[in-house]
Design an enzyme around this catalytic site. Structure first.
Site, PDB file in Angstrom:
ATOM      1  N   ASP A   8      41.011   8.424  13.469  1.00  0.00           N
ATOM      2  CA  ASP A   8      42.084   9.429  13.530  1.00  0.00           C
ATOM      3  C   ASP A   8      42.310  10.172  12.217  1.00  0.00           C
ATOM      4  O   ASP A   8      42.660  11.348  12.221  1.00  0.00           O
ATOM      5  CB  ASP A   8      43.403   8.782  13.971  1.00  0.00           C
ATOM      6  CG  ASP A   8      43.479   8.602  15.477  1.00  0.00           C
ATOM      7  OD1 ASP A   8      42.688   9.226  16.198  1.00  0.00           O
ATOM      8  OD2 ASP A   8      44.352   7.831  15.927  1.00  0.00           O
TER       9      ASP A   8
ATOM     10  N   ASP B 224      36.920   3.290  27.646  1.00  0.00           N
ATOM     11  CA  ASP B 224      35.896   3.317  26.606  1.00  0.00           C
ATOM     12  C   ASP B 224      35.903   4.707  25.997  1.00  0.00           C
ATOM     13  O   ASP B 224      35.950   5.711  26.716  1.00  0.00           O
ATOM     14  CB  ASP B 224      34.504   2.958  27.142  1.00  0.00           C
ATOM     15  CG  ASP B 224      33.625   2.445  26.007  1.00  0.00           C
ATOM     16  OD1 ASP B 224      33.929   1.354  25.472  1.00  0.00           O
ATOM     17  OD2 ASP B 224      32.656   3.124  25.632  1.00  0.00           O
TER      18      ASP B 224
ATOM     19  N   GLY C 246      41.334   3.836  14.107  1.00  0.00           N
ATOM     20  CA  GLY C 246      39.937   4.256  14.212  1.00  0.00           C
ATOM     21  C   GLY C 246      39.641   5.466  13.330  1.00  0.00           C
ATOM     22  O   GLY C 246      39.911   5.451  12.132  1.00  0.00           O
TER      23      GLY C 246
ATOM     24  N   ASN D 292      42.053  -3.909  22.253  1.00  0.00           N
ATOM     25  CA  ASN D 292      42.457  -3.041  21.148  1.00  0.00           C
ATOM     26  C   ASN D 292      43.967  -2.787  21.246  1.00  0.00           C
ATOM     27  O   ASN D 292      44.446  -2.080  22.135  1.00  0.00           O
ATOM     28  CB  ASN D 292      41.657  -1.728  21.257  1.00  0.00           C
ATOM     29  CG  ASN D 292      41.932  -0.791  20.118  1.00  0.00           C
ATOM     30  OD1 ASN D 292      43.064  -0.635  19.689  1.00  0.00           O
ATOM     31  ND2 ASN D 292      40.879  -0.153  19.631  1.00  0.00           N
TER      32      ASN D 292
ATOM     33  N   THR E  21      41.710  -4.222  27.759  1.00  0.00           N
ATOM     34  CA  THR E  21      41.349  -3.890  26.377  1.00  0.00           C
ATOM     35  C   THR E  21      41.761  -5.017  25.449  1.00  0.00           C
ATOM     36  O   THR E  21      42.714  -5.750  25.724  1.00  0.00           O
ATOM     37  CB  THR E  21      42.032  -2.584  25.925  1.00  0.00           C
ATOM     38  OG1 THR E  21      41.543  -2.227  24.629  1.00  0.00           O
ATOM     39  CG2 THR E  21      43.546  -2.710  25.855  1.00  0.00           C
TER      40      THR E  21
ATOM     41  N   HIS F 117      42.206  12.947  23.973  1.00  0.00           N
ATOM     42  CA  HIS F 117      41.233  12.441  24.945  1.00  0.00           C
ATOM     43  C   HIS F 117      41.883  11.393  25.853  1.00  0.00           C
ATOM     44  O   HIS F 117      41.833  11.486  27.065  1.00  0.00           O
ATOM     45  CB  HIS F 117      40.060  11.843  24.162  1.00  0.00           C
ATOM     46  CG  HIS F 117      40.481  10.989  22.998  1.00  0.00           C
ATOM     47  ND1 HIS F 117      41.237  11.484  21.955  1.00  0.00           N
ATOM     48  CD2 HIS F 117      40.320   9.668  22.731  1.00  0.00           C
ATOM     49  CE1 HIS F 117      41.495  10.511  21.099  1.00  0.00           C
ATOM     50  NE2 HIS F 117      40.966   9.395  21.542  1.00  0.00           N
TER      51      HIS F 117
HETATM   52  P1  ITT Z   1      38.213  -2.306  23.862  1.00  0.00           P
HETATM   53  O1  ITT Z   1      36.748  -2.175  24.213  1.00  0.00           O
HETATM   54  O2  ITT Z   1      38.686  -3.715  23.836  1.00  0.00           O
HETATM   55  O3  ITT Z   1      39.087  -1.425  24.717  1.00  0.00           O
HETATM   56  P2  ITT Z   1      37.367  -1.121  21.344  1.00  0.00           P
HETATM   57  O4  ITT Z   1      38.071  -0.965  20.029  1.00  0.00           O
HETATM   58  O5  ITT Z   1      36.061  -1.855  21.370  1.00  0.00           O
HETATM   59  O6  ITT Z   1      38.425  -1.756  22.366  1.00  0.00           O
HETATM   60  P3  ITT Z   1      36.045   1.347  22.211  1.00  0.00           P
HETATM   61  O7  ITT Z   1      34.723   0.664  22.274  1.00  0.00           O
HETATM   62  O8  ITT Z   1      36.458   2.210  23.357  1.00  0.00           O
HETATM   63  O9  ITT Z   1      37.222   0.303  21.981  1.00  0.00           O
HETATM   64  O10 ITT Z   1      36.219   2.270  20.939  1.00  0.00           O
HETATM   65  C1  ITT Z   1      35.265   2.411  19.973  1.00  0.00           C
HETATM   66  C2  ITT Z   1      35.899   2.745  18.654  1.00  0.00           C
HETATM   67  O11 ITT Z   1      36.265   4.116  18.685  1.00  0.00           O
HETATM   68  C3  ITT Z   1      37.197   1.999  18.332  1.00  0.00           C
HETATM   69  O12 ITT Z   1      36.952   0.758  17.740  1.00  0.00           O
HETATM   70  C4  ITT Z   1      37.874   2.974  17.378  1.00  0.00           C
HETATM   71  O13 ITT Z   1      37.414   2.761  16.073  1.00  0.00           O
HETATM   72  C5  ITT Z   1      37.404   4.321  17.894  1.00  0.00           C
HETATM   73  N1  ITT Z   1      38.446   4.947  18.695  1.00  0.00           N
HETATM   74  C6  ITT Z   1      38.725   4.720  20.003  1.00  0.00           C
HETATM   75  N2  ITT Z   1      39.784   5.461  20.388  1.00  0.00           N
HETATM   76  C7  ITT Z   1      40.170   6.165  19.304  1.00  0.00           C
HETATM   77  C8  ITT Z   1      41.207   7.079  19.042  1.00  0.00           C
HETATM   78  O14 ITT Z   1      42.079   7.425  19.981  1.00  0.00           O
HETATM   79  N3  ITT Z   1      41.300   7.597  17.811  1.00  0.00           N
HETATM   80  C9  ITT Z   1      40.435   7.258  16.839  1.00  0.00           C
HETATM   81  N4  ITT Z   1      39.440   6.386  16.992  1.00  0.00           N
HETATM   82  C10 ITT Z   1      39.310   5.833  18.212  1.00  0.00           C
END
Ligand code: ITT
Length: 195
Positions: free
Chosen positions: A154, A69, A152, A10, A8, A180
């Protein structure tokens, strides 16, 4: 303690993962293995994107790893933002814009129509095998932001199982216990410990 790579970029996800798994595994980030590129996520499903991210690290860096994801699926928006959660507002990873768009599209909707869930797919690629682990939490989208924690979406998501607070009003431990991601990771850890 055994090393495991979490594919990741993130930092919030990484922090959550380390909070959940940190006692049992040494969780390495992409930066720790020298991977600084933005891994392509062009699949139509969160499962597909989870697989693509893990596959990229295996192919380009040769590490066994797992990826996450996650999508926020809002019933009244036909499951959107879903796989488009990161760039729903038009700019990648701009959570404020993403939230603004959701609130705008749902403006005036009563609470009973504001049902939603987060879904996480974790893909583990280890010793040539691929495994998927899923986690889901149901809740409601509030009409405005509450709380400063989390990341994100939240601050606008209130889980059904909680006490009325959003994920952004909870501690990391409280969120992980019902989220989740917490649920998907629990399945991943159970599998890794059994191996
Ligand atoms: P990686 O692909 O590098 O892991 P990313 O931020 O692109 O990181 P995702 O595509 O899985 O991750 O996530 C999509 C978006 O969903 C992310 O940018 C957040 O804004 C939101 N998100 C993911 N997990 C969350 C959580 O636990 N609570 C709130 N928002 C979340």
């Amino acid at each position: 303690m055994k090393d495991i790579v979490f594919a990741t970029n993130n930092e919030h996800k990484l922090a959550e993962l380390r909070q959940i798994m940190g006692q049992m595994f040494h969780v390495l980030s992409l930066a720790d293995i020298g991977c600084h590129e933005d891994i392509p996520e062009n699949e139509p499903t969160i499962e597909g994107n989870a697989r693509a991210k893990a596959q990229y690290v295996v192919e380009h860096y040769g590490y066994d790893c797992f990826s996450d994801d996650t999508g926020l699926e809002i019933d009244a928006l036909g499951g959107e933002p879903g796989v488009h959660s990161a760039r729903y507002g038009g700019v990648a990873h701009d959570s404020e814009r993403n939230i603004d768009k959701v609130l705008r599209l749902m403006d005036g909707m009563p609470m009973e129509q504001r049902t939603a869930h987060f879904r996480t797919a974790i893909c583990l690629m280890m010793d040539g095998d691929t495994h998927l682990f899923e986690g889901r939490v149901d809740g409601h989208i509030l009409t405005e932001r509450h709380g400063k924690g989390g990341f994100g979406y939240d601050s606008i998501f209130r889980p059904c199982e909680g006490d009325g607070r959003t994920f952004a009003q909870m501690t990391g431990e409280e969120k992980n216990a019902i989220s989740h991601r917490g649920r998907a990771v629990a399945r991943l850890v159970a599998y890794l410990l059994k191996r």
